[in-house]
Scaffold this active site. Structure first.
Site, PDB file in Angstrom:
ATOM      1  N   ASN A   1      11.307   0.561   2.451  1.00 45.36           N
ATOM      2  CA  ASN A   1       9.896   0.528   2.822  1.00 45.36           C
ATOM      3  C   ASN A   1       9.417  -0.873   3.203  1.00 45.36           C
ATOM      4  OD1 ASN A   1       6.959   1.477   2.742  1.00 45.36           O
ATOM      5  ND2 ASN A   1       6.984  -0.053   1.104  1.00 45.36           N
ATOM      6  N   ALA A   2      10.087  -1.911   2.762  1.00 46.21           N
ATOM      7  CA  ALA A   2       9.619  -3.277   3.010  1.00 46.21           C
ATOM      8  C   ALA A   2       9.476  -3.537   4.509  1.00 46.21           C
ATOM      9  CB  ALA A   2      10.585  -4.290   2.395  1.00 46.21           C
ATOM     10  N   GLY A   3       8.368  -4.138   4.883  1.00 43.49           N
ATOM     11  CA  GLY A   3       8.161  -4.447   6.295  1.00 43.49           C
ATOM     12  C   GLY A   3       7.023  -5.428   6.483  1.00 43.49           C
ATOM     13  N   ILE A   4       7.062  -6.147   7.594  1.00 41.50           N
ATOM     14  CA  ILE A   4       6.013  -7.098   7.923  1.00 41.50           C
ATOM     15  C   ILE A   4       5.663  -6.965   9.407  1.00 41.50           C
ATOM     16  CG2 ILE A   4       6.679  -8.757   6.147  1.00 41.50           C
ATOM     17  CD1 ILE A   4       7.977 -10.443   8.382  1.00 41.50           C
TER      18      ILE A   4
ATOM     19  N   PRO B   1       4.940   6.824   9.443  1.00 40.89           N
ATOM     20  CA  PRO B   1       3.481   6.878   9.319  1.00 40.89           C
ATOM     21  C   PRO B   1       2.804   6.546  10.657  1.00 40.89           C
ATOM     22  CG  PRO B   1       4.473   5.550   7.564  1.00 40.89           C
ATOM     23  CD  PRO B   1       5.529   5.776   8.596  1.00 40.89           C
TER      24      PRO B   1
ATOM     25  N   GLY C   1       0.188  -4.623  20.802  1.00 40.29           N
ATOM     26  CA  GLY C   1      -0.028  -5.640  19.783  1.00 40.29           C
ATOM     27  C   GLY C   1       1.043  -5.656  18.718  1.00 40.29           C
TER      28      GLY C   1
ATOM     29  N   GLY D   1       0.786  -1.225   0.000  1.00 31.15           N
ATOM     30  CA  GLY D   1       0.000   0.000   0.000  1.00 31.15           C
ATOM     31  C   GLY D   1       0.813   1.266   0.000  1.00 31.15           C
ATOM     32  N   ILE D   2       1.669   1.453   1.007  1.00 29.90           N
ATOM     33  CA  ILE D   2       2.500   2.654   1.071  1.00 29.90           C
ATOM     34  C   ILE D   2       3.555   2.614  -0.021  1.00 29.90           C
ATOM     35  CG2 ILE D   2       4.194   3.881   2.485  1.00 29.90           C
ATOM     36  CD1 ILE D   2       2.513   3.197   4.936  1.00 29.90           C
TER      37      ILE D   2
ATOM     38  N   TYR E   1       7.620  -5.488  16.441  1.00 27.62           N
ATOM     39  CA  TYR E   1       7.562  -4.542  15.319  1.00 27.62           C
ATOM     40  C   TYR E   1       7.998  -3.152  15.772  1.00 27.62           C
ATOM     41  CZ  TYR E   1       5.313  -1.581  11.737  1.00 27.62           C
ATOM     42  OH  TYR E   1       5.041  -0.645  10.762  1.00 27.62           O
TER      43      TYR E   1
END
Length: 245
Positions: free
Chosen positions: A84-87, A179, A145, A14-15, A149
């Site tokens: 930007n890659a992230g999980i 963000p 939660g 998305g981003i 991360y």
């Protein structure tokens, strides 16, 4: 800007999609890099300017080296890197597993380190580079939660600040965009788990709405441009006022 090449990891998400689109519209040549190589190629074909898609696993240094080499051959040296890659997996820390921790750390933090290292020598040699790390307000203030991360996103901020000090004399700037709650598949995990939590999050934002990827992308374009040439080591929240510093 037509002579500048930007490499965006996680470029199909998305981003990431919004960042690629905004950079392309600003005149950059864009290397859309994503774990899903086919989707990256397909999406690159929709961009307004010159762009190509590449498969890359940011947690694998061999995969990253191969992708960066291909970008250099196809599009030219990387002038702008957007990590930007992230999980993530939304769940209480006590319910999370070591496999999840390691995956989140390897992609979000080590992936940023690996891709940055792969392009850095060229930037130093050319005495020019713009690195924009997509962190998160979770890395600044924490997020329930999203414990591991949040840790990785805080690490991305610290990594960028330290490297910015080392490379400032080489004409390289390194900044972070954070963000806040943004309408992406990641945030959908929150609503899937608890619509009440999602609604409370939106209500807490002073602007009274969840952000969009198109809210985030212009900050990246700013840091990539000549107008930000004297800005480095900084962290910019795009959160509708949810976090202020």
């Amino acid at each position: 800007m037509s002579t500048r090449t930007a490499l965006v990891t996680g470029g199909v998400g998305g981003i990431g999609r919004a960042i690629c689109r905004h950079l392309s519209e600003a005149g950059y040549t864009v290397a859309v890099c994503d774990l899903n190589g086919d989707a990256a190629v397909e999406f690159a074909g929709t961009l307004a300017g010159k762009a190509r898609g590449y498969a890359v696993d940011v947690s694998d240094s061999t995969s990253v080296a191969s992708a960066v080499s291909a970008v250099n051959d196809d599009l030219g040296a990387v002038d702008v890197l957007v990590n930007n890659a992230g999980i993530d997996k939304i769940e209480p820390f006590v319910e999370s597993t070591e496999d999840t921790w390691r995956a989140v750390v390897e992609v979000n933090y080590l992936g940023t380190v690996i891709v940055t290292r792969a392009v850095l020598d060229g930037m130093i040699e050319r005495h020019y580079g713009r690195i924009i790390n997509i962190s998160s307000d979770a890395g600044r203030v924490g997020s329930s939660g999203e414990v591991v991360y949040s840790g990785t996103k805080g690490a991305v901020i610290a990594f960028g600040k330290a490297l910015a000090r080392e490379t400032a004399r080489n004409g390289i700037t390194i900044n972070a965009v954070c963000p806040g709650p943004t309408d992406t598949p990641l945030l959908k995990q929150v609503s899937d788990r608890s619509q009440r939590m999602y609604d409370a999050m939106a209500k807490a934002v002073p602007m009274k709405r969840i952000g969009t990827p198109d809210d985030v992308a212009p900050a990246v374009v700013f840091f990539a441009g000549d107008g930000a040439a004297f800005i480095t080591g900084q962290t910019l929240s795009v959160s509708g006022g949810l976090t202020m510093s």
